[in-house]
Design an enzyme around this catalytic site. Structure first.
Site, PDB file in Angstrom:
ATOM      1  N   ARG A 152      96.933  -9.099 103.215  1.00 53.27           N
ATOM      2  CA  ARG A 152      97.106  -7.867 102.448  1.00 53.27           C
ATOM      3  C   ARG A 152      95.913  -7.624 101.529  1.00 53.27           C
ATOM      4  O   ARG A 152      95.115  -6.728 101.757  1.00 53.27           O
ATOM      5  CB  ARG A 152      98.418  -7.926 101.645  1.00 53.27           C
ATOM      6  CG  ARG A 152      98.885  -6.564 101.101  1.00 53.27           C
ATOM      7  CD  ARG A 152      98.242  -6.175  99.794  1.00 53.27           C
ATOM      8  NE  ARG A 152      98.474  -7.117  98.719  1.00 53.27           N
ATOM      9  CZ  ARG A 152      97.881  -7.041  97.533  1.00 53.27           C
ATOM     10  NH1 ARG A 152      96.991  -6.083  97.293  1.00 53.27           N
ATOM     11  NH2 ARG A 152      98.115  -7.947  96.589  1.00 53.27           N
ATOM     12  N   ASP A 153      95.747  -8.449 100.516  1.00 55.21           N
ATOM     13  CA  ASP A 153      94.676  -8.261  99.548  1.00 55.21           C
ATOM     14  C   ASP A 153      93.308  -8.456 100.191  1.00 55.21           C
ATOM     15  O   ASP A 153      92.329  -7.837  99.777  1.00 55.21           O
ATOM     16  CB  ASP A 153      94.870  -9.253  98.398  1.00 55.21           C
ATOM     17  CG  ASP A 153      94.009  -8.926  97.196  1.00 55.21           C
ATOM     18  OD1 ASP A 153      93.516  -7.800  97.094  1.00 55.21           O
ATOM     19  OD2 ASP A 153      93.832  -9.816  96.335  1.00 55.21           O
ATOM     20  N   HIS A 165      96.012 -15.778  89.983  1.00 57.69           N
ATOM     21  CA  HIS A 165      95.293 -15.082  91.060  1.00 57.69           C
ATOM     22  C   HIS A 165      93.848 -14.889  90.593  1.00 57.69           C
ATOM     23  O   HIS A 165      93.546 -13.977  89.829  1.00 57.69           O
ATOM     24  CB  HIS A 165      95.971 -13.727  91.316  1.00 57.69           C
ATOM     25  CG  HIS A 165      95.406 -12.954  92.458  1.00 57.69           C
ATOM     26  ND1 HIS A 165      96.144 -12.588  93.552  1.00 57.69           N
ATOM     27  CD2 HIS A 165      94.164 -12.460  92.678  1.00 57.69           C
ATOM     28  CE1 HIS A 165      95.395 -11.895  94.395  1.00 57.69           C
ATOM     29  NE2 HIS A 165      94.185 -11.805  93.875  1.00 57.69           N
ATOM     30  N   HIS A 186      89.652 -14.478  91.170  1.00 61.62           N
ATOM     31  CA  HIS A 186      88.511 -14.093  92.004  1.00 61.62           C
ATOM     32  C   HIS A 186      87.322 -14.967  91.621  1.00 61.62           C
ATOM     33  O   HIS A 186      87.239 -15.454  90.492  1.00 61.62           O
ATOM     34  CB  HIS A 186      88.197 -12.606  91.829  1.00 61.62           C
ATOM     35  CG  HIS A 186      89.210 -11.708  92.470  1.00 61.62           C
ATOM     36  ND1 HIS A 186      88.863 -10.658  93.287  1.00 61.62           N
ATOM     37  CD2 HIS A 186      90.567 -11.702  92.439  1.00 61.62           C
ATOM     38  CE1 HIS A 186      89.954 -10.041  93.716  1.00 61.62           C
ATOM     39  NE2 HIS A 186      91.007 -10.661  93.208  1.00 61.62           N
ATOM     40  N   CYS A 200      88.705  -5.777  95.394  1.00 60.82           N
ATOM     41  CA  CYS A 200      89.602  -4.750  94.874  1.00 60.82           C
ATOM     42  C   CYS A 200      88.946  -3.400  95.088  1.00 60.82           C
ATOM     43  O   CYS A 200      87.854  -3.157  94.556  1.00 60.82           O
ATOM     44  CB  CYS A 200      89.903  -4.959  93.391  1.00 60.82           C
ATOM     45  SG  CYS A 200      90.970  -3.666  92.707  1.00 60.82           S
ATOM     46  N   ASN A 215      88.537 -13.156  96.755  1.00 62.24           N
ATOM     47  CA  ASN A 215      89.541 -14.031  96.171  1.00 62.24           C
ATOM     48  C   ASN A 215      89.128 -15.496  96.325  1.00 62.24           C
ATOM     49  O   ASN A 215      88.269 -15.851  97.138  1.00 62.24           O
ATOM     50  CB  ASN A 215      90.870 -13.838  96.898  1.00 62.24           C
ATOM     51  CG  ASN A 215      91.493 -12.506  96.619  1.00 62.24           C
ATOM     52  OD1 ASN A 215      91.985 -12.254  95.528  1.00 62.24           O
ATOM     53  ND2 ASN A 215      91.502 -11.628  97.619  1.00 62.24           N
TER      54      ASN A 215
END
Length: 313
Positions: A26-27, A220, A222, A253, A262
């Site tokens: 997803r991300d 989460h 990065h 993002c 990430n």
């Protein structure tokens, strides 16, 4: 991969087990310029599951014109039905319409995506922070009534590309508001990768002081400045046992241009294996999965562990 490496040498004060919340499908894929075919996404998720990941964020139920890379959610999710009993497959929903679509697909875990800063709330949701919370309230309430697990994402917890440093008390206020809505867990996002370990531990302590328990928190990170693993270690020292990561280091993002990839799941697993922390993930299979996907994306994985292990093979 050389047998016996990394050598497991536990460190004091760390949890014995960590749940990896895999966000690559997803991300990760939402930030790709090209649209990945639905069948490739489905195979990617199946390969991640075979590598031992038990929480794999599958897709996002947002407007196709907002995130065209994930416009195929209704086609993708039914292809994952054989994983339902063994693997949690959360999806991101932005609003009540997204929840309607999730329920129609039989989704049992959702996530809402908030911001700790006004600038990013405006860029990402076209609302103020408080307006965003008001939008999430009926989504969380309905989901909870239907016994759907709700995760709250909170972005810009450590820094914002428009506003700069984000005060800890500001993050704590919004985080507590999300939990008070009824979220089951909260993921703290370092969206542009500017966190450092002391900042991480100070924020976690601030949340605890306001009644948000550590066992409800995930992190989460990065890796913009190469701090993602150091920040993860700081969170583990505080007792956090849920860590978000993206296979192969995919992602960024779309609304924050300074956000790079990430934390790579392989890099995370290498560190956790070396600490003797159980994840249930087979690093060899996971690495092979990221190599497989990188071939389909037409570029090498940014994960250092993927590059090291695939180079040796």
């Amino acid at each position: 991969m050389t047998d016996g490496l990394p050598m497991a040498v536990p460190a004091e004060g760390l949890p014995p087990q960590v749940r990896i919340h895999e966000v690559g499908a997803r991300d990760g894929l939402q930030n790709e310029k090209a649209v990945v075919p639905t069948e490739v996404k489905a195979e990617f998720i199946h390969r991640l599951a075979r590598a031992g990941l038990t929480t794999i964020e599958a897709t996002s139920l947002v407007r196709p014109d907002w995130v065209p890379q994930l416009a195929d959610a209704e086609e993708l999710f039914p292809l994952l039905g054989d994983l339902g009993g063994e693997v949690a497959l959360p999806v991101l929903v932005p609003n009540s319409r997204g929840l309607d679509r999730a329920i129609a697909l039989g989704v049992r875990r959702i996530a809402v995506f908030g911001s700790a800063t006004e600038s990013f709330a405006k860029a990402n949701l076209n609302r103020t922070v408080d307006e965003s919370l008001a939008m999430f309230a009926p989504v969380v309430e309905r989901a909870r009534a239907d016994k759907i697990h709700v995760r709250g994402y909170l972005s810009m917890c450590f820094g914002d590309p428009w506003e700069g440093p984000v005060p800890v008390h500001q993050v704590v206020r919004v985080a507590k508001a999300l939990m008070d809505l009824g979220c089951d867990e909260l993921s703290l996002g370092d969206t542009i990768g500017v966190a450092t370990p002391g900042h991480v531990q100070t924020l976690l302590a601030g949340l605890n002081e306001e009644g948000v328990p550590t066992n409800a928190l995930g992190v989460h990170f990065h890796d913009t400045y190469g701090q993602a693993l150091a920040n993860t270690f700081a969170a583990l020292q505080h007792g956090v046992t849920t860590v978000d990561a993206s296979a192969g280091g995919l992602g960024g993002c779309p609304y924050a241009k300074s956000a790079t990839g990430n934390l790579a799941t392989e890099d995370l697993v290498w560190m956790l294996d070396g600490l003797g922390i159980e994840t249930g993930v087979d690093l060899g299979r996971l690495t092979a999965t990221s190599v497989w996907l990188a071939e389909r994306l037409g570029r090498p994985s940014p994960s250092r562990t993927v590059r090291a292990l695939s180079h040796k093979e």
